[in-house]
Design a protein around this motif. Sequence first.
Motif, PDB file in Angstrom:
ATOM      1  N   CYS A  65      -5.938   0.564   3.550  1.00  0.00           N
ATOM      2  CA  CYS A  65      -6.366   1.500   2.378  1.00  0.00           C
ATOM      3  C   CYS A  65      -5.236   1.911   1.767  1.00  0.00           C
ATOM      4  O   CYS A  65      -4.451   2.089   1.726  1.00  0.00           O
ATOM      5  N   ARG A  66      -5.848   2.859   0.352  1.00  0.00           N
ATOM      6  CA  ARG A  66      -4.197   3.310  -0.525  1.00  0.00           C
ATOM      7  C   ARG A  66      -5.065   4.674  -0.403  1.00  0.00           C
ATOM      8  O   ARG A  66      -5.752   4.955   0.776  1.00  0.00           O
ATOM      9  N   SER A  67      -3.598   5.319  -0.362  1.00  0.00           N
ATOM     10  CA  SER A  67      -3.527   6.687   0.125  1.00  0.00           C
ATOM     11  C   SER A  67      -4.049   6.678  -1.365  1.00  0.00           C
ATOM     12  O   SER A  67      -4.077   6.899  -2.303  1.00  0.00           O
ATOM     13  N   ARG A 118       1.074  -0.938  -0.216  1.00  0.00           N
ATOM     14  CA  ARG A 118      -0.271  -0.270  -0.752  1.00  0.00           C
ATOM     15  C   ARG A 118       1.114   1.502  -0.322  1.00  0.00           C
ATOM     16  O   ARG A 118       0.215   2.194   0.001  1.00  0.00           O
ATOM     17  N   VAL A 128     -10.187   6.006   0.618  1.00  0.00           N
ATOM     18  CA  VAL A 128      -8.931   5.906   0.532  1.00  0.00           C
ATOM     19  C   VAL A 128      -8.739   7.129   2.008  1.00  0.00           C
ATOM     20  O   VAL A 128      -9.314   7.668   2.389  1.00  0.00           O
ATOM     21  N   ASP A 146      -7.039   8.528 -11.381  1.00  0.00           N
ATOM     22  CA  ASP A 146      -5.770   7.521 -10.718  1.00  0.00           C
ATOM     23  C   ASP A 146      -4.978   7.430 -11.368  1.00  0.00           C
ATOM     24  O   ASP A 146      -4.097   6.973 -12.520  1.00  0.00           O
TER      25      ASP A 146
END
Length: 742
Positions: free
Chosen positions: A390-392, A285, A462, A415
């Motif tokens: 979670c993604r940043s 991640r 995110v 994205d």
Amino acid sequence: MAASRHGGYRDNEFRDRESNFDVSRRGFNNNSKQEYDKITNGGRDVVRVGSKDARDRLSLKQKDIRDREAPNGSYRSSSSKSDSGSSGGCSSGLGPRRCEFSVKTMDREPGELSSESGSDDDGIESGSQEKYCEVATGEGNRARSPLERKRKFSPIVWNQDDSEVNNLSKLRVVTAVTTLPPLPIVRLSPNVPDRGVETHPVKNTEAEILELPTVTNPPLLSESPVGLHSLLPEQRWGNEQEAKQPEGEDFIPTHNISSSRWASGDNSPGDEGEINDDKEILKRRKLSPELGMRVRNKMLRLEESNIEDFVEARAKSSESEERSSRGRSSSGDYHPGNLSGKDDYMEIDGQGSRSETSGYHSDTDLEDDCRETSEPPVPPQRVVNMLQGCRSVDEFERLNKIDEGTYGVVFRAKDKKTGEIVALKKVKMEKEKEGFPLTSLREINILLSFHHPSIVDVKEVVVGSNLDSIFMVMEYMEHDLKGLMEGMKQPFSQSEVKCLMLQLLEGVKYLHDNWVLHRDLKTSNLLLNNRGELKICDFGLARQYGSPLKPYTHLVVTLWYRAPELLLGTKQYSTAIDMWSLGCIMAELLSKEPLFNGKTEFEQLDKIFRILGTPNETIWPGFSELPQVKVNFVKNKCNLLRKKFPATSFTGSPVLSDSGFDLLNKLLTYDPEKRITAEEALNHEWFREVPLPKSKEFMPTFPAQHAQDRRMRRILKSPDPLAEQHWKEMQQGESGTGGIFG
Ligand SMILES: Nc1ncnc2c1ncn2[C@@H]1O[C@H](COP(=O)(O)OP(=O)(O)OP(=O)(O)O)[C@@H](O)[C@H]1O
């Protein structure tokens, strides 16, 4: 002739095509996507978005049209879009459907739902009391209340195969926790069962100290089938585990990590196998260990509140089991509200009126959430495996700010990995010290759980560089209907309104079938993309409802779209409030102006009564007992709605056929029990008469709105005199916790 009509597209050309369509629609339901496509595509069953051939043919056809329309520069190219995911029209990308109702939509004989308005004009305009009553009481609707109708559809069977339905005792448990899974409920500490948990104080949005349980002793919890140890990364959850449960034994299906979109192997082509190692998670991640831990802890807290809910749901379900085995009726009827064992319990909302503005979130609701685990929660198919991190938000490039609402700021972003354009809704954490906003929890939970072409898709959550900021990653929609209509020179045509209303009704039916009230349906919460797809957004006020009715706050739904029962202070309401909003929306789509634009609750009621007539006990039994009825309202015996929407017009008023008027009347029926349901509305004759609903593919396109225009425009037109000031305060108070998205 209408070459440049708010999109520069020739309406008649396609209407002619539409009128030739063979539409023999015999009822829509959630499973009738093909039928839906058929009608929205004009009955041409060859044109199915999910079919590549069909898409190719469609794109050829549209290319041809585009070529002809090119000078207007505004015809939408639907073929170029990939139609992936849920945006792929009704026939594609629905993902795993949990809404596989076994209840079939009632078949309707042709002509059975003929317009009842008949010569409405005479009756209404002459002010005939008899005629007025006929219209205002919604005589055309069957006397069964929407709730009764809903109750008929026990959610037990919604998620079950026939084989599973056979085992009633199993079903009861399953219903309690599988089809009624939890919202992340923050529970008041006294209710936290003593199961080896300690509590962390968290404050809710109303500055009330609540406590969230944090598990310190998993083995204790593991006594229950909802053992928290199973949430540790090395454990797998989900269908596999459920399948191993001995038949007949109560089991509590829990968070289904394997079905999570964050789970390994799911939607993440690059992930091989489940990631069990924290360091590996962080590496993947790209989060710092410290940040990763904070994300984990934060999310774990949310997750645990779910777990706690499962535990309690299970306790309640056992209780309910016991009760039912003692004295259950043999009818087989089963209502989610009964799970609580609180059938005869009625909470009274003690709080007074605090605001007239929309977006108000009441203590009552919070308390409901804290105490009422009996409500039918959202099925867990899309429960997020928050342990996976979670993604940043740094993985997105900020393009522009789209809008700012009460609960969040919405950005358009890209994205960086995939290049996909998305909308990022940043949860407002202004009161972070008071805890994660419950409204946002509700919204995230509902949107992650629900999957429907007419409901905006939340792809993931995110986090910002500071954990105080959380973002929902949503599919990007070019417009909201409010902003769109403000820029249009003419209102939508009838066939366009039909197309929009069908999609809207499908979405609302899905919500209601799943025991969720939106409670804030309005044109600014309806998004439209350039593929003609309408999607409902903003679930901040949405909540689950159950049987029996419980008192909720009446301060929901933006004033203009608020049902009369709410304006008159009822605290027991149900799906009918959303249907009223739909009536207001339908009228607004047709006329491009809000139907009832009051500035205060009193003025709002006054406006409604002046158009629809003042209700009375005859047309609305129970009306005289509503809390606010004492107020001296205008006495108007005439329903003047038909004047606003005549069958023909030489003055530019929006026209509406008898059948369309009948639907509008039924949506705007005073008595909530007689107000039309989403399912009935979908089956209404209006959608089958010419002009037929325009196919989504043929809906006009509109230039993208400038960033921030949406909100500013709305504020300038807001009935709230403090709106502009509030806007300025919001601008000043904006804290920068989300990096470039701050
Ligand atoms: N997925 C999306 N794509 C594009 N625009 C969006 C999207 N979601 C929301 N918006 C825009 O942002 C606005 C505000 O979003 P939303 O209603 O979810 O926020 P909110 O804070 O809950 O607003 P409100 O004050 O109305 O309660 C919407 O009216 C719409 O214009």
